[in-house]
Scaffold this motif. Structure first.
Motif, PDB file in Angstrom:
ATOM      1  N   SER A  23      26.358  77.749   0.033  1.00 46.27           N
ATOM      2  CA  SER A  23      25.057  77.193   0.384  1.00 46.27           C
ATOM      3  C   SER A  23      24.842  75.849  -0.299  1.00 46.27           C
ATOM      4  N   SER A  37      22.103  73.292  -1.681  1.00 36.37           N
ATOM      5  CA  SER A  37      20.701  73.232  -2.089  1.00 36.37           C
ATOM      6  C   SER A  37      20.170  71.815  -1.923  1.00 36.37           C
ATOM      7  N   GLY A  61      16.708  69.083  -2.228  1.00 38.98           N
ATOM      8  CA  GLY A  61      15.365  68.713  -2.642  1.00 38.98           C
ATOM      9  C   GLY A  61      14.811  67.750  -1.605  1.00 38.98           C
ATOM     10  N   ARG A  83      19.641  75.212   2.158  1.00 41.79           N
ATOM     11  CA  ARG A  83      18.344  75.764   1.759  1.00 41.79           C
ATOM     12  C   ARG A  83      17.550  74.705   0.999  1.00 41.79           C
ATOM     13  N   CYS A 114      15.225  73.878  -1.757  1.00 40.36           N
ATOM     14  CA  CYS A 114      14.805  74.529  -3.012  1.00 40.36           C
ATOM     15  C   CYS A 114      13.404  74.126  -3.423  1.00 40.36           C
ATOM     16  N   TRP A 115      13.049  72.875  -3.161  1.00 37.42           N
ATOM     17  CA  TRP A 115      11.709  72.414  -3.492  1.00 37.42           C
ATOM     18  C   TRP A 115      11.348  71.200  -2.650  1.00 37.42           C
ATOM     19  N   THR A 148      14.984  71.955 -11.632  1.00 35.85           N
ATOM     20  CA  THR A 148      15.845  72.667 -10.681  1.00 35.85           C
ATOM     21  C   THR A 148      16.795  71.684 -10.003  1.00 35.85           C
ATOM     22  N   VAL A 169      19.671  70.115  -7.670  1.00 40.10           N
ATOM     23  CA  VAL A 169      20.081  70.440  -6.305  1.00 40.10           C
ATOM     24  C   VAL A 169      21.367  69.685  -5.964  1.00 40.10           C
TER      25      VAL A 169
END
Length: 227
Positions: free
Chosen positions: A21, A23, A25, A48, A50-51, A66, A68
């Motif tokens: 996956s 990630s 932002g 995906r 994440c934020w 976090t 990414v």
């Protein structure tokens, strides 16, 4: 997600492993656009979000909490725009790939993004397939400029006069191979040179174009019509 590096520390694309996956932002000040992009990416099986952030300053704070694999960012934003965010990231030595979203009505913003260290550019009305492909490509260490964006920039450049190419014919050939995602060893086999000689050519290319890495050199050369 890390990509392999050559002796100069440059990253090269690697195939996306099944089930892996990516990630992301998402940085966009217009809520409707931001939510629309996020909803599109929810359909993807291997990407995906994440934020989400509404400006560069908020994105930097979220990224510190976090990390990414890719930042998908607008160029124009209040408080801290995409270029300012990029400059801070690169000044801190953060190599996270940044894919810029644009309506492309300002060539100087585009070139400023390249100088700041962007890895790719997409139009905001991009299809889901193109968006996922672009994210996957820059996550693997590649770079990307949508053909429509590239054509408009090069037309603008032609109006201003053809850009001077500081590269030799050999360096230009090698930069084209770099744009194709080849590593030094692969380039050496293509042009029948020693790998060390290719490495020296790459160093000369970066110096002549005043670029920090291979990705920036390719984007700048494409933008200026050098390759």
């Amino acid at each position: 997600m890390n990509s392999p590096q050559d002796e100069t520390g440059s990253r090269h694309p690697e195939p996306q492993r099944p089930g892996q996956s990516i990630s992301v932002g998402l940085v966009e000040d217009q809520q409707l656009v931001r939510q629309g992009i996020a909803s599109l990416l929810e359909i993807s099986e291997h990407i995906r979000v994440c934020w989400q952030a509404e400006n560069g300053q908020q994105a930097l704070s979220l990224l510190a909490q976090t990390p990414v694999d890719v930042l998908l960012s607008d160029i124009r934003m209040p408080r801290l725009d995409g270029i300012g965010m990029l400059q801070r990231l690169r000044a801190d030595g953060n190599p996270v790939p940044v894919l810029m979203l644009t309506t492309f009505d300002d060539n100087e913003l585009f070139l400023g993004s390249i100088d700041a260290g962007a890895n790719g550019f997409l139009l905001k009305d991009v299809s889901l397939d193109k968006l996922c492909h672009a994210i996957t490509q820059v996550a693997a260490g590649g770079c990307l400029i949508e053909p429509e964006v590239l054509q408009q920039l090069q037309e603008h450049r032609l109006q201003d006069g053809k850009a001077h190419n500081p590269l030799s014919e050999r360096e230009t050939d090698i930069l084209r191979l770099i744009a194709g995602g080849l590593a030094n060893k692969e380039i050496a086999a293509q042009v029948f040179l020693a790998e060390g000689t290719v490495k020296n050519h790459v160093s000369n290319i970066l110096a002549k174009l005043d670029c920090r890495d291979r990705t920036q050199a390719v984007l700048l050369a494409l933008a200026q019509g050098l390759i």
